[in-house]
Design an enzyme around this catalytic site. Structure first.
Site, short mmCIF file in Angstrom:
data_model
loop_
_atom_site.label_atom_id
_atom_site.label_comp_id
_atom_site.label_asym_id
_atom_site.label_seq_id
_atom_site.Cartn_x
_atom_site.Cartn_y
_atom_site.Cartn_z
N ASP A 36 -1.89 1.63 -3.20
CA ASP A 36 -1.91 2.63 -2.12
C ASP A 36 -2.93 3.75 -2.38
OD1 ASP A 36 0.37 1.23 -1.18
OD2 ASP A 36 1.70 2.53 -2.34
N GLU A 207 2.37 0.36 8.90
CA GLU A 207 2.68 1.51 8.05
C GLU A 207 1.38 2.10 7.55
OE1 GLU A 207 5.07 0.08 4.77
OE2 GLU A 207 3.69 -1.52 4.28
#
Ligand code: FUB
Length: 441
Positions: A36, A207
């Site tokens: 991420d 997301e």
């Protein structure tokens, strides 16, 4: 210096030990799992704020699931050498967080008026689901001091903050849908009601929002499961709050089978880069991921050209750095890449080449004359290799590798190759060889 009481001894120790440097292409970080990645430019340096995957065990998080207890930050000014500044925030330092949640998921960090605001999701102690917190520092490298409470009115994960040219900051996050709300100038409270961003795909998980602006156009990028696993998509709009129109795919599903992907896009020294993750160091368990970066470019109309993930990644290596040839730019089909030690992927990879094979590594800077090459190699039965500059079609030298079953570092003399940035190519003339790395002296 006043040491905030929330900073543990271990965080301080990590900050003191932060001179550890790592050299890598893709993946960028080789000594731990990272995921991420949010890349930001602060003071002319590129910083990456990733999640820090670890392995959950009995009594430590949920076995077989994502597991994260803290965050590290990494920086680079040349895109080939990354410095780990150590742990900047841990779940046990956040008053409102479940200290055994192991859910410090995708973060972000932005600068405003000389302060650095680090946004992170995690499980709260006293409620279900996820909340988003803010930790503040005077430096992009921390230490970050968490606020007493999470941001009121926000439930979800994957915070992203975009500050528009007029100074208005927006918080984006996900939780089924993708949401946006304005932030107050204190950067820790909402200034408007959360809105669901409309017109995004309704089927399949989406997301990880990341918003940026270029030439007056606003890009909302997000991972989305269109088929089986997440791919990176984007929508474009005229304002930070939209309306957004789904525009295209930035990166297809991971070729390594990693179920998640997660992106950020940054301009550094006039080049755009996509940061993302695959699971290079954990091929059999896709919750232990590794961050990567590749160059990104735009079409004339502002749409994004699809990015093909590479092993070579970004940055120009100095000829004097250790060049991991297994992170190649291109190779013949029959050349293979193998782990140095399949039981310990953190030990990296090597390339295996047979007669007729080639492997190419682009963008190596020979800034001054070099008179030797060191090759970390093994060749059962011996091999003859040829080193050349592929960009100028210039043969450099033949490398006679003696019969060797174990790894050896062999030195070969060079007749001062031409100064400049060159693409290296090694061809196997006869025999077969395994090559781990090379370096010029
Ligand atoms: O890292 C945990 C979660 O996986 C992130 O929050 C998502 O974006 C996905 O990458």
């Amino acid at each position: 210096m006043r040491i905030p009481s929330k900073i543990t001894f271990f965080t301080l120790l990590a900050i003191c030990l932060n001179s550890f440097s790592i050299r890598a292409q893709n993946p960028l970080i080789l000594d731990q799992y990272t995921a991420d990645p949010t890349a930001r430019v602060f003071d002319g340096k590129l910083y990456v704020y990733p999640s820090h995957d670890i392995l959950c065990t009995e009594n430590k998080g949920r076995v077989g699931w994502f597991c994260m207890e803290d965050y590290h930050v990494f920086s680079s000014d040349n895109l080939t050498t990354w410095k780990d500044h150590g742990a900047i925030l841990s779940q046990t330092e956040v008053a409102w967080a479940d200290p055994s949640g192991y859910s410090m998921w995708a973060p972000d960090c932005v600068e405003r008026d000389g302060k650095y605001y680090f946004y992170f999701p995690t499980k709260p102690k006293d409620a279900k689901g996820f909340k988003i917190g803010v930790a503040i520092s005077d430096s992009p490298e921390g230490p970050f001091v968490p606020q007493e409470n999470p941001i009121a009115g926000v439930d979800g994960i994957d915070p992203n903050v975009f500050i528009d040219a007029d100074g208005q900051a927006y918080l984006y996050w996900s939780g089924g849908n993708i949401f946006v709300a304005k932030l107050k100038p204190n950067m820790t409270e909402l200034a408007s009601e959360p809105q669901v961003i409309a017109n995004l795909p309704q089927e399949g998980l989406k997301e990880g929002p990341f918003v940026f602006e270029r030439n007056g156009l606003y890009y909302l990028t997000y991972p989305h499961v269109e088929n089986k696993t997440e791919r990176l998509e984007y929508a474009m709009g005229p304002t930070p709050e939209g309306p957004f129109t789904v525009t295209g795919v930035i990166m297809d599903e991971s070729p390594t089978g990693c179920w998640t992907n997660h992106q950020s896009i940054v301009n550094f020294k006039d080049q755009w880069y996509l940061f993302y993750h695959h699971n290079d160091l954990s091929p059999d368990f896709d919750k232990n991921r590794s961050i990567r970066a590749d160059s990104l470019s735009f079409n004339r109309d502002g749409t994004i050209r699809k990015v093909q993930p590479t092993l070579r990644g970004i940055g120009i290596n100095k000829a004097t750095e250790t060049i991991q040839l297994d992170r190649y730019s291109s190779k013949s089909d029959s050349a293979t890449i193998q782990f140095n030690d399949p039981e310990t992927p953190f030990k990296g990879w090597h390339a295996v080449l047979s007669a007729g094979d080639f492997i190419r590594y682009n963008q190596v800077d020979f800034e001054s004359g070099r008179s030797e090459i060191v090759l970390h190699v093994k060749a059962e039965g011996g091999a003859v290799l040829e080193l050349s500059f592929a960009d100028t079609n210039q043969p450099i030298t033949k490398l006679n590798i003696p019969d060797s079953t174990g790894w050896r570092s062999l030195d070969f003399k060079l007749a001062n190759p031409e100064v400049g940035i060159h693409d290296l190519e090694i061809k196997v003339i006869s025999g077969a060889a395994a090559i781990d790395w090379l370096q010029f002296k």
